[in-house]
Design a protein around this motif. Structure first.
Motif, PDB file in Angstrom:
ATOM      1  N   UNK A 191      10.020   3.660 -11.928  1.00  0.00           N
ATOM      2  CA  UNK A 191      10.587   2.329 -12.133  1.00  0.00           C
ATOM      3  C   UNK A 191       9.452   1.379 -12.495  1.00  0.00           C
ATOM      4  N   UNK A 192       9.747   0.452 -13.455  1.00  0.00           N
ATOM      5  CA  UNK A 192       8.735  -0.494 -13.947  1.00  0.00           C
ATOM      6  C   UNK A 192       9.226  -1.911 -13.675  1.00  0.00           C
ATOM      7  N   UNK A 193       8.355  -2.734 -13.007  1.00  0.00           N
ATOM      8  CA  UNK A 193       8.645  -4.133 -12.664  1.00  0.00           C
ATOM      9  C   UNK A 193       7.750  -5.005 -13.517  1.00  0.00           C
ATOM     10  N   UNK A 194       8.360  -6.026 -14.197  1.00  0.00           N
ATOM     11  CA  UNK A 194       7.563  -6.971 -14.991  1.00  0.00           C
ATOM     12  C   UNK A 194       7.871  -8.375 -14.526  1.00  0.00           C
ATOM     13  N   UNK A 195       6.795  -9.210 -14.347  1.00  0.00           N
ATOM     14  CA  UNK A 195       6.911 -10.610 -13.916  1.00  0.00           C
ATOM     15  C   UNK A 195       6.252 -11.462 -14.996  1.00  0.00           C
ATOM     16  N   UNK A 196       7.000 -12.524 -15.506  1.00  0.00           N
ATOM     17  CA  UNK A 196       6.502 -13.309 -16.644  1.00  0.00           C
ATOM     18  C   UNK A 196       6.590 -14.796 -16.308  1.00  0.00           C
ATOM     19  N   UNK A 197       5.476 -15.506 -16.553  1.00  0.00           N
ATOM     20  CA  UNK A 197       5.422 -16.986 -16.483  1.00  0.00           C
ATOM     21  C   UNK A 197       4.875 -17.439 -17.828  1.00  0.00           C
ATOM     22  N   UNK A 198       5.783 -18.082 -18.584  1.00  0.00           N
ATOM     23  CA  UNK A 198       5.412 -18.487 -19.952  1.00  0.00           C
ATOM     24  C   UNK A 198       4.863 -17.278 -20.676  1.00  0.00           C
ATOM     25  N   UNK A 199       3.649 -17.325 -21.141  1.00  0.00           N
ATOM     26  CA  UNK A 199       3.089 -16.215 -21.921  1.00  0.00           C
ATOM     27  C   UNK A 199       2.339 -15.206 -21.049  1.00  0.00           C
ATOM     28  N   UNK A 200       2.373 -15.404 -19.770  1.00  0.00           N
ATOM     29  CA  UNK A 200       1.628 -14.512 -18.855  1.00  0.00           C
ATOM     30  C   UNK A 200       2.578 -13.506 -18.249  1.00  0.00           C
ATOM     31  N   UNK A 201       2.219 -12.185 -18.359  1.00  0.00           N
ATOM     32  CA  UNK A 201       3.065 -11.091 -17.840  1.00  0.00           C
ATOM     33  C   UNK A 201       2.204 -10.185 -16.967  1.00  0.00           C
ATOM     34  N   UNK A 202       2.840  -9.709 -15.874  1.00  0.00           N
ATOM     35  CA  UNK A 202       2.194  -8.718 -14.997  1.00  0.00           C
ATOM     36  C   UNK A 202       3.223  -7.646 -14.692  1.00  0.00           C
ATOM     37  N   UNK A 203       2.798  -6.361 -14.763  1.00  0.00           N
ATOM     38  CA  UNK A 203       3.727  -5.250 -14.568  1.00  0.00           C
ATOM     39  C   UNK A 203       3.228  -4.349 -13.455  1.00  0.00           C
ATOM     40  N   UNK A 204       4.175  -3.546 -12.847  1.00  0.00           N
ATOM     41  CA  UNK A 204       3.846  -2.560 -11.812  1.00  0.00           C
ATOM     42  C   UNK A 204       4.837  -1.414 -11.913  1.00  0.00           C
ATOM     43  N   UNK A 205       4.390  -0.157 -11.603  1.00  0.00           N
ATOM     44  CA  UNK A 205       5.227   1.046 -11.694  1.00  0.00           C
ATOM     45  C   UNK A 205       5.389   1.649 -10.310  1.00  0.00           C
ATOM     46  N   UNK A 206       6.644   2.059 -10.026  1.00  0.00           N
ATOM     47  CA  UNK A 206       6.950   2.703  -8.746  1.00  0.00           C
ATOM     48  C   UNK A 206       7.491   4.091  -9.011  1.00  0.00           C
ATOM     49  N   UNK A 207       7.027   5.137  -8.285  1.00  0.00           N
ATOM     50  CA  UNK A 207       7.492   6.514  -8.415  1.00  0.00           C
ATOM     51  C   UNK A 207       8.343   6.816  -7.196  1.00  0.00           C
ATOM     52  N   UNK A 208       9.648   7.043  -7.421  1.00  0.00           N
ATOM     53  CA  UNK A 208      10.587   7.291  -6.327  1.00  0.00           C
ATOM     54  C   UNK A 208      11.078   8.721  -6.451  1.00  0.00           C
ATOM     55  N   UNK A 209      11.025   9.468  -5.337  1.00  0.00           N
ATOM     56  CA  UNK A 209      11.473  10.860  -5.302  1.00  0.00           C
ATOM     57  C   UNK A 209      12.503  11.011  -4.203  1.00  0.00           C
ATOM     58  N   UNK A 210      13.734  11.464  -4.614  1.00  0.00           N
ATOM     59  CA  UNK A 210      14.817  11.707  -3.661  1.00  0.00           C
ATOM     60  C   UNK A 210      14.921  13.211  -3.494  1.00  0.00           C
ATOM     61  N   UNK A 225       0.827  -1.211   0.000  1.00  0.00           N
ATOM     62  CA  UNK A 225       0.000   0.000   0.000  1.00  0.00           C
ATOM     63  C   UNK A 225       0.858   1.256   0.000  1.00  0.00           C
ATOM     64  N   UNK A 226       1.964   1.275   0.733  1.00  0.00           N
ATOM     65  CA  UNK A 226       2.757   2.510   0.821  1.00  0.00           C
ATOM     66  C   UNK A 226       3.530   2.783  -0.479  1.00  0.00           C
ATOM     67  N   UNK A 227       3.594   1.769  -1.418  1.00  0.00           N
ATOM     68  CA  UNK A 227       4.269   1.995  -2.683  1.00  0.00           C
ATOM     69  C   UNK A 227       3.306   2.371  -3.795  1.00  0.00           C
ATOM     70  N   UNK A 228       2.030   2.421  -3.517  1.00  0.00           N
ATOM     71  CA  UNK A 228       1.063   2.816  -4.537  1.00  0.00           C
ATOM     72  C   UNK A 228       1.070   4.324  -4.742  1.00  0.00           C
ATOM     73  N   UNK A 229       1.759   5.077  -3.878  1.00  0.00           N
ATOM     74  CA  UNK A 229       1.938   6.513  -4.062  1.00  0.00           C
ATOM     75  C   UNK A 229       3.427   6.811  -4.103  1.00  0.00           C
ATOM     76  N   UNK A 230       3.784   8.072  -4.359  1.00  0.00           N
ATOM     77  CA  UNK A 230       5.194   8.437  -4.531  1.00  0.00           C
ATOM     78  C   UNK A 230       5.972   8.076  -3.294  1.00  0.00           C
ATOM     79  N   UNK A 231       7.069   7.404  -3.519  1.00  0.00           N
ATOM     80  CA  UNK A 231       7.954   6.981  -2.437  1.00  0.00           C
ATOM     81  C   UNK A 231       9.039   8.024  -2.292  1.00  0.00           C
ATOM     82  N   UNK A 232       9.066   8.768  -1.178  1.00  0.00           N
ATOM     83  CA  UNK A 232       9.978   9.901  -0.985  1.00  0.00           C
ATOM     84  C   UNK A 232      11.018   9.502   0.042  1.00  0.00           C
ATOM     85  N   UNK A 233      12.269   9.839  -0.305  1.00  0.00           N
ATOM     86  CA  UNK A 233      13.377   9.630   0.602  1.00  0.00           C
ATOM     87  C   UNK A 233      14.348  10.794   0.477  1.00  0.00           C
ATOM     88  N   UNK A 234      15.113  11.064   1.534  1.00  0.00           N
ATOM     89  CA  UNK A 234      16.115  12.126   1.520  1.00  0.00           C
ATOM     90  C   UNK A 234      17.413  11.593   0.926  1.00  0.00           C
TER      91      UNK A 234
END
Length: 1113
Positions: A880-899, A815-824
């Motif tokens: 950042x974009x994460x992709x997970x693939x099993x045979x012909x099945x793919x699932x992706x997710x995007x992370x917004x990181x702000x330093x 849940x905390x990665x569904x919005x912008x992830x901010x770090x110093x």
């Protein structure tokens, strides 16, 4: 001359108030009375005019049984006067008073010279009153009086005290000096002239009577005055009598007396009276006439003729008193001494001078009783008197006397015993027990009684003992003799010193009385450890010899007494059980008996119990009976348990356990316990057995829960489950996983045909079964194992196909990665991205479509992927974009990181304007905002002189500001920091120029303003609202009004103003008007109105209030 006499006389009733009473005549010294007068003391003196008044005096009685007697002592001596009163008929103590003279109460004069004492003898019932005069002085002499009162009874007595060896000097009078006149009362006889007190009283005035009484020592002035008054009345010339009777006459007993009166008129009828009764002519009373004289002759005067006589002539009357003097009776023939023996007749004879005279017989100073039942008889003939004793005894010895009025005679009577002769003496006898016992003897004289004694104790006649005396024979008979009848018997004739003695010997064969034991079969049961004292009654005369015997060695102690034998065992033991024999012997025979003694004890303790089975809170235990039951059957057992670490045993059963097994319950699981046993018989409870071996109640866990398939491959099956709901005190050691191939076994197959998947227990709740055949179907079950054993198994409900299944991948973004992830800048970045998919998915990371930098580390597993940046930089910001693939099945997710980083300083800070003590500043935002929005600015100022910076304002959002309240005459510099979410910029931008606050005064141009009219009429900005209220609960009505000036608010109910009603409260605050109704009822319902009034107008609003009543069903 001095006269001092006391005469007693009986006054008879005379006149209208005459009463019969005992009076005393006192003729005191220092006064001479006329020969024709007798003075009768009737009380205290009083004036003649009070003589006729009735005098109330308490009645006289004989309360005093011993009266004080007159006495004389020398000066300085002591004397004691005693009065005694008998209290047999008195309910309380009588009252006594001591007087000196006629008026001085001595109770107030007690001290060192006078003491008054009282005492009471409880045995004789006599009150004793004493007056003790100590160290008497000359003025203590005189007349004293003692008066005793009890309710309506009265008694008194007068007595004199004479003090010798004193003069009439004026010495110290002491405590009894009552009057100076009393000191001169005693004068020498030769110096007192003889005077006639009667003549003095006749001539004196009434106020001189008291002085005359003191002068001549008259103590009874009252009586003298009463007689004086009668004398004066009699001196009046009588119309009927020319010569009256004398006041008193005296005659001897048996003599003759003549009473003579002269009549003035011989024709007047004359009557004679005796004690108020008319006298008729008789040989005793003879009436004679000689001219004008009338004579009554009384012949043979007796005591009953001592009375008051009167004679009446017409209406006149004269009285007199006759005193009959009894002549003394003299002894003519004296008594003679008598000496004789008992049982003889005694006659004592005496002769007196007068026939029929009354005499008294006395013995040793005590009057002899002469009643009907008395041993003494009295006989008289003429002048002779006899005292007769028919059967004289030794007690009749004494001095006998006869008392007459003219004398006394006495004689001694001596009575001796006759010589005693023993005709047949007592004989000693030997008698068997229970046989009659007879003792007899003969003595002379035969009429002498006697007493029987046994061993010095008097023998009394009873139902069993008969004592007879017939003439010379004296017999003692006992119907049935007993042992107590043996002894020394003595017969003692009454009055003699000689005695007759004999010995009685009682014999009886010995016998043992076992029936007194009251024991069945002569068996005595004794509890071990107690003292056995067995007392067996025995009989026999003489006392038999006793022998106790027992077959074995015995610890007994035997004692023999007169009537019983005693067997004692101090501490009974089991070995004392057996038969005891007792043997009795004396000269009359022999007797034997046998007694069985049984020693019982508590049983031996049982052996240590065995715990055969243990449960979660119970166990099963068994034991063997004790080897020795104590001589009494075992009744049951008591069971106790305790915790091993404790010393406190707790009993588990209060009713005896009849069996040798028991199941304790309610134990704490996991706690070590021990148990022990007590055996119980009729004697008591045995000692406890040895404790059992410690045992711990343990229970297996419940079966594992939620057994599911976690993963399946072509050769493995991974199972997952949850721990058991109940684990227990034994804990959980691990799990045991078993499987069974379908087709050969079912889920109901026995446990030994299941294949064990893990040889060692696994502590995890997930296990993979390996080495399975491809496409085989299996059943899996899991058991929880602890110290108590294996729990019931949890088995899968359906068979599992051993074949890998393709599962499309799925990324589960936190849940905390569904919005912008901010770090110093400089912080660590560690992101975990879980996913699912089978077989193991392929993972790929991209940054904005490009491969990620080498400074970013990626680690992948079967179920997640981790991005790790050790030290974040601003270049790591992006998508950042994460992709997970099993045979012909793919699932992706995007992370917004702000330093983010600190911002740069603001730009172009300048002073726009300076006026008064104000400075206007302006600036531009910084070029670098630190990759985060600018959230504010901090403005500081510094005086040019000190250049010390002070913050004017912080977190300011605009890019222009006016600084006020500066000091006039100072010159200021200003600088500004920018601020974002990270913090303030590292440096600040300062103004190039300074701002000088001018000192010259400034002219303020005041603008002109037009006054606004704020007045307005009332207007309700919030009206009242129709309301429902609950009966019993407070209700409020609210509205708001606007008006200027402030309006007056009036509340009305049904158009009637509400004024001073305690059920309503009204408030008005800042234009809000409130009406509170306290606990309304249905009667409070209606239309309420709020009306506001001021000078500009008025307004009102209405609402309806309805009150509901809640009813409880």
């Amino acid at each position: 001359r001095v006269l001092k006499t006391s005469i007693s006389a009986q006054l008879s009733k005379e006149g209208k108030g005459g009463t019969s009473s005992l009076k005393t005549i006192f003729i005191k010294r220092n006064c001479v009375l006329s020969p024709n007068w007798l003075v009768w003391s009737l009380g205290d003196g009083q004036p003649p005019e009070e003589i006729d008044k009735q005098i109330e005096t308490p009645p006289l009685s004989t309360l005093l049984i011993e009266k004080p007697q007159s006495g004389s002592i020398n000066v300085g001596g002591d004397i004691n006067f005693v009065a005694k009163v008998e209290a047999k008929d008195l309910l309380r103590k009588p009252t006594i008073k001591w007087f000196k003279g006629k008026w001085m109460d001595l109770a107030s004069k007690t001290g060192k010279h006078l003491q008054l004492k009282e005492s009471f003898d409880r045995f004789t019932k006599i009150h004793t009153f004493e007056m003790h005069i100590i160290k008497a002085k000359e003025n203590y002499a005189g007349n004293y009086r003692c008066e005793v009162n009890y309710k309506d009874k009265f008694d008194s007595c007068s007595f004199d005290l004479e003090i010798k060896g004193f003069t009439d000097g004026q010495d110290d009078a002491g405590e009894l000096d009552f009057s100076g006149l009393l000191k001169h009362r005693e004068h020498k006889q030769e110096e007192v002239p003889e005077v006639d007190v009667w003549e003095i009283l006749k001539k004196a005035r009434p106020d001189e009577y008291e002085k005359i009484a003191f002068t001549y020592g008259i103590t009874d002035l009252r009586g003298l005055l009463k007689r004086l008054k009668k004398t004066k009345k009699e001196e009046k010339k009588s119309e009927a009598f020319s010569k009256r009777l004398e006041p008193a006459y005296q005659a001897d007993k048996g003599g003759k007396i003549r009473l003579v009166v002269d009549l003035a008129d011989p024709t007047v009828e004359l009557k004679w009276y005796k004690n108020g009764q008319e006298i008729r002519p008789t040989p005793k009373y003879i009436f004679e006439h000689k001219g004008t004289q009338r004579i009554m002759v009384i012949n043979n005067c007796q005591i009953n003729d001592d009375a008051a006589y009167s004679v009446t002539a017409g209406e006149e009357k004269c009285t007199t008193e006759l005193f009959v003097k009894e002549l003394p009776v003299n002894i003519v023939k004296m008594l003679e001494p008598v000496k004789t023996t008992v049982n003889e007749r005694i006659e004592l004879e005496c002769e007196v001078s007068e026939e029929g005279a009354k005499v008294r017989w006395m013995k040793n100073g005590v009057e002899v009783p002469t009643g009907v039942r008395s041993r003494y008889r009295v006989k008289s003939e003429g002048t002779k008197h006899w005292l007769i004793i028919d059967d004289a005894t030794k007690d009749d010895t004494g001095t006998y006397s006869l008392m007459a009025t003219g004398g006394t005679t006495e004689a001694h009577v001596q009575i001796d015993l006759k010589p005693l002769k023993i005709l047949m003496d007592l004989q000693s006898v030997t008698v068997s027990l229970g046989q009659p016992l007879k003792l007899n003897c003969e003595i002379y004289p035969g009429n002498v009684p006697g007493r029987w004694y046994k061993n010095g104790q008097l023998v009394q006649s009873s139902e069993r003992i008969s004592i007879m005396h017939r003439a010379k024979n004296h017999n003692l008979d006992i119907e049935s003799s007993t042992i107590q009848d043996a002894g020394d018997y003595t017969f003692v004739p009454e009055g003699y010193t000689q005695t007759l003695s004999a010995k009685v010997h009682i014999i009886d064969p010995p016998r043992v009385h076992l029936e007194a034991l009251n024991a069945q079969d002569n068996t005595v049961v004794i509890v071990a450890g107690n003292k056995l004292r067995l007392e067996i009654p025995i009989s026999g005369e003489p006392a038999p010899r006793v022998v106790w015997m027992k077959g074995e060695r015995s610890r007994m102690r035997a004692e023999t007494f007169a009537d019983h034998t005693c067997l004692t065992i101090d501490i009974a033991e089991r070995e004392d059980t057996g038969n005891y024999k007792i043997v009795l012997q004396n000269e009359a025979g022999e007797d034997t008996a046998s007694i069985k003694i049984k020693v019982v004890d508590i049983p031996d303790p049982p052996e240590a119990p065995l715990v055969t089975d243990v449960g979660g809170d119970w166990c099963t235990m068994t034991w063997e009976p004790p080897r020795y039951d104590g001589g009494s059957p075992i009744l049951g057992y008591f069971i106790e348990r305790k915790k091993k670490q404790s010393s406190r045993w707790m009993r588990l059963n209060f009713d005896l356990c009849k069996e040798t097994t028991f199941e304790p319950k309610k134990m704490i699981e996991g706690v070590p316990y021990e148990v022990r046993i007590f055996a119980v018989n009729a004697i008591g409870v045995s000692k406890p057995s040895e404790p059992s071996k410690p045992f711990i109640p343990l229970a297996v866990t419940s079966e594992p829960t939620t057994l599911v398939v976690d993963d399946v491959t072509d050769t493995t099956v991974t199972m997952k489950w949850r721990p058991p709901d109940t684990i227990g005190a034994a804990g959980l050691d691990g799990y045991q996983v078993e499987y069974c191939l379908e087709g050969s076994k079912t889920k109901h197959t026995a446990s030994d045909e299941w294949i064990l998947a893990n040889k060692e227990l696994t502590e995890k709740t997930r296990y993979t079964i390996t080495g399975l055949p491809v496409e085989a179907k299996i059943l899996v079950r899991v058991k929880a194992i602890n110290a108590a054993g294996a729990s019931p198994p949890r088995t899968t409900q359906h068979s599992i196909l051993v074949k890998e299944v393709v599962e499309p991948p799925k990324i589960r973004i936190p849940r905390h990665l569904k919005q912008t992830y901010i770090r110093k800048v400089g912080e660590v970045v560690n992101l975990v991205m879980p996913f699912v998919g089978k077989p193991r998915p392929k993972v790929n990371w991209l940054k904005e479509g490009q491969p990620i930098d080498k400074t970013v580390s990626i680690r992948n597993s079967d179920c997640d992927s981790i991005m790790f940046i050790r030290k974040a930089e601003r270049k790591h910001s992006g998508k950042y974009e994460l992709s997970v693939q099993v045979e012909n099945h793919i699932d992706t997710a995007t992370l917004d990181i702000q330093i983010v980083d600190l911002p740069g300083p603001p730009q172009a800070v300048k002073i726009e304007e300076v006026w008064g003590n104000n400075v206007a500043l302006d600036w531009s935002p910084p070029k670098d905002n630190g990759n985060a929005p600018i959230i504010g600015y901090t403005i500081q100022k510094a005086d040019k002189k000190t250049m010390e910076w002070y913050s004017c304002i912080e977190h300011y959002h605009r890019t222009c500001i006016t600084i006020s309240d500066l000091v006039v005459g100072n010159e200021y510099y200003f600088r500004i920091y920018s601020e974002n979410m990270v913090g303030l910029s590292e440096s600040a931008t300062a103004t190039k120029d300074s701002a000088l606050i001018v000192k010259e005064g400034l002219k303020l141009k005041i603008p002109e303003y037009n006054d606004r009219n704020f007045t307005e009429p009332p207007t309700f900005t919030q009206p009242l609202i129709n309301t429902f209220a609950i009966a019993g609960y407070n209700a409020t009505l609210n509205c708001s009004v606007r008006a200027n000036p402030r309006p007056k608010v009036i509340w009305m109910k049904n158009k009637i103003p509400i004024i001073d009603n305690p059920r309503y409260r009204m408030f008005s605050n800042q234009g809000v008007c409130t009406l509170e109704i306290r606990k309304p009822s249905p009667f409070d319902g209606g239309v309420y109105t709020c009306k506001a009034i001021n000078d500009l107008g008025e307004a009102q609003v209405d609402c309806k209030l309805e009150v509901k009543v809640i009813t409880q069903e």
